[in-house]
Design a protein around this motif. Structure first.
Motif: not given
Length: 451
Positions: A22, A9-10, A221
């Motif tokens: 991202r 998870r970002e 993400g």
């Protein structure tokens, strides 16, 4: 309990880090034509359309979490007010009645119409309330940078609930009901009526404010697209499928099945038995449409005289009363739309395997229109629900529901299901001339401008 794969998870800070910053190359497969494209960077108010069929892939909003949270909270407050005060009252000859919003459904149970009552209460109160609570739960977690439990399951359900919320259709039905009885009785609109109008408008704004692409990126993400994915080509021949829930492209197994790596939803190269299911539902709707028009949809008692009214009979009565605009609305919603939807879907099923580059686009547009207009046929059912609850003055004036109400409601629901089971990607499956690879990236369009 289904197992969802763990993902790195970002999660970006809310409204500070868009998905594009991202992910190096974010790919999507169009849900209407299966064309694989690379999403461009998007700013608030911009959208990306499929270069092949024009379907909107992503629409970016300014401050999506705060926007959706504020609208959902406002809509819930408006719904609470609408449920707490009188909705409509009428009086005639010294006799009157006043109803609350919930009585438009509960009164039908007393007339042995529990299915119709359930459909009314679900579409105008229960499902919208569940949807709004889900939106608040999701956005609250995103605003805290810590998604709350069951967020992914709730996010998957939002798109499924959207077609079945009909508060806006109910408002049109209420206006039609008022015009029908305005010449026979004195009508007074309560606080609840105006609160529900505000609720319907806020609910519409809430559904339009959901930025699904940003929401899923914030929740889980953006896993990379499968290696070797080619843009400017369809996904199915590459053994890929785009998730209908979160949009992520995934690799399918040899049988053309799989699960989304991000949201856990089931994936298919094409909807299984799409044409067969659509034909079956169309046949059922056509059968139910016969009693819906032959039997009375409601029976009116005035000064001891009982008069049953069919759908067409109600249109004729409105014309005789001089209410041409309302008669036109009822005729379009109850006759033109159901018949047109049956005919359009049947025609699409017949010609789906004989598409060309030119007519595939027009047939896809026809499908979009067919899918959009189906829910508006519920106007007549809502008119019956409102009038039955409101007009209860014994032999002086009263209205009871007829057997056609259930049959017509079934037609509306079945035709909506038929449109959902039809896979528009089948229209594009016939071998078509290969497009210029330079068109594999959709353009940016300011919100509100055509793609």
């Amino acid at each position: 309990m289904e197992h969802l794969p763990s993902l790195p998870r970002e999660v970006p800070r809310v409204d500070l880090t868009p998905p594009e910053s991202r992910a190096r190359r974010r790919l999507r497969a169009c849900q209407e034509c299966d064309w694989v494209v690379a999403l461009p960077p998007l700013r608030g108010g911009e959208k990306a359309d499929c270069p092949r069929c024009g379907h909107t892939l992503v629409k970016r909003h300014q401050r999506p979490a705060q926007r959706s949270m504020a609208l959902a909270l406002s809509a819930l407050i408006a719904l609470a007010v609408a449920l707490s005060f009188p909705f409509i009252s009428f009086s005639v000859g010294g006799v009157g009645n006043r109803i609350e919003l919930s009585q438009t459904a509960t009164t039908l149970i007393g007339f042995h119409q529990p299915v119709v009552a359930g459909a009314v209460i679900l579409t105008i109160i229960v499902l919208p309330a569940v949807y709004l609570l889900g939106v608040i739960w999701l956005q609250l977690g995103l605003l805290r940078d810590d998604p709350l439990p069951a967020s992914r399951a709730i996010a998957r359900s939002l798109a499924q609930l959207n077609p079945w919320m009909m508060a806006d259709v109910f408002i049109i039905g209420a206006l039609v009901s008022l015009i029908k009885i305005a010449g026979m009785a004195q009508i007074e609109l309560g606080v609840s009526f105006w609160a529900f109008c505000a609720f319907a408008l806020l609910l519409l704004f809430t559904t339009q404010s959901i930025d699904a692409d940003w929401m899923w990126f914030s929740l889980a993400g953006e896993p990379r697209a499968p290696e070797g994915t080619r843009t400017g080509d369809t996904a199915a021949p590459q053994g890929l499928a785009g998730c209908t829930t979160c949009g992520l492209i995934n690799r399918l197994d040899g049988a053309g099945r799989g699960r989304c790596r991000r949201c856990g939803d089931r994936l298919r190269s094409r909807l299984p038995h799409s044409l067969q299911r659509t034909w079956a539902l169309l046949a059922a709707a056509a059968i139910m449409y016969i009693p819906a028009n032959v039997y009375p949809i409601m029976t009116t008692t005035s000064l001891g005289h009982t008069s049953p009214s069919t759908i067409i009979g109600g249109v004729v009565e409105l014309i005789q009363m001089g209410s041409w605009p309302v008669a036109a609305v009822i005729f379009v919603a109850s006759v033109i739309v159901p018949v047109g939807k049956l005919g359009a879907l049947a025609w699409l099923c017949l010609v789906v395997n004989r598409s060309s580059e030119l007519n595939a686009t027009s047939r896809t547009r026809l499908y979009r229109v067919t899918e959009f207009i189906g829910r508006w046929s519920m106007i007549d059912v809502f008119v019956v629900a409102i009038l039955v609850a409101l007009i209860r003055a014994g032999s002086l004036m009263s209205i009871t529901p007829g057997p056609a109400a259930l049959a017509f409601g079934a037609v509306v629901v079945i035709t909506m299901l038929a449109a959902m089971t039809f896979d528009p990607r089948l229209i594009w499956d016939t071998p078509l001339p290969r497009r210029d690879a330079s068109r594999d990236t959709p353009g940016n369009h300011p919100q509100g401008t055509p793609g």
